[in-house]
Design a protein around this motif. Sequence first.
Motif, short mmCIF file in Angstrom:
data_model
loop_
_atom_site.label_atom_id
_atom_site.label_comp_id
_atom_site.label_asym_id
_atom_site.label_seq_id
_atom_site.Cartn_x
_atom_site.Cartn_y
_atom_site.Cartn_z
N VAL A 62 -24.57 6.85 28.29
CA VAL A 62 -24.50 5.39 28.21
C VAL A 62 -23.20 5.02 27.52
CG1 VAL A 62 -25.60 3.32 27.28
CG2 VAL A 62 -27.01 5.23 28.10
N GLU A 63 -22.42 4.16 28.16
CA GLU A 63 -21.17 3.70 27.57
C GLU A 63 -21.45 2.49 26.69
OE1 GLU A 63 -17.91 2.99 30.17
OE2 GLU A 63 -18.30 4.78 31.37
N THR A 64 -20.84 2.50 25.51
CA THR A 64 -20.95 1.34 24.63
C THR A 64 -19.60 0.67 24.54
OG1 THR A 64 -20.51 2.70 22.70
CG2 THR A 64 -22.82 2.35 23.27
N PRO A 65 -19.56 -0.63 24.30
CA PRO A 65 -18.28 -1.31 24.19
C PRO A 65 -17.45 -0.68 23.07
CG PRO A 65 -20.07 -2.91 24.27
CD PRO A 65 -20.68 -1.54 24.17
N GLY A 66 -16.17 -0.47 23.37
CA GLY A 66 -15.27 0.13 22.38
C GLY A 66 -15.14 1.62 22.51
N ASP A 67 -16.02 2.27 23.29
CA ASP A 67 -15.89 3.71 23.52
C ASP A 67 -14.69 3.97 24.41
OD1 ASP A 67 -18.11 4.36 22.05
OD2 ASP A 67 -19.42 4.77 23.78
N PRO A 68 -13.91 4.99 24.10
CA PRO A 68 -12.79 5.30 24.99
C PRO A 68 -13.31 5.79 26.34
CG PRO A 68 -12.93 6.91 23.19
CD PRO A 68 -14.00 5.88 22.96
N ALA A 69 -12.67 5.32 27.37
CA ALA A 69 -13.13 5.68 28.71
C ALA A 69 -12.48 6.93 29.22
CB ALA A 69 -12.84 4.55 29.69
#
Length: 69
Positions: A62-69
């Motif tokens: 799950v990606e959270t806002p602010g995580d590097p892509a």
Amino acid sequence: MAPLPDLLDRVERLLVRHEELARTNALLNDQITAITQERDSLRSRLAAARNRVDQLLARLPVETPGDPA
């Protein structure tokens, strides 16, 4: 009133037509049965594929806002 031989001829033609329609109806019923079975099989395969996709999606992080892509 039509003469008896004419009536007999008409009745015979009606019986032949009835037999033809009965055979056609039986063939159509066979086709309906085959198509219904194919449809049910495809629905089952689709449900299984959806289930596999859902399982794969659940395994993704799950990606959270602010995580590097």
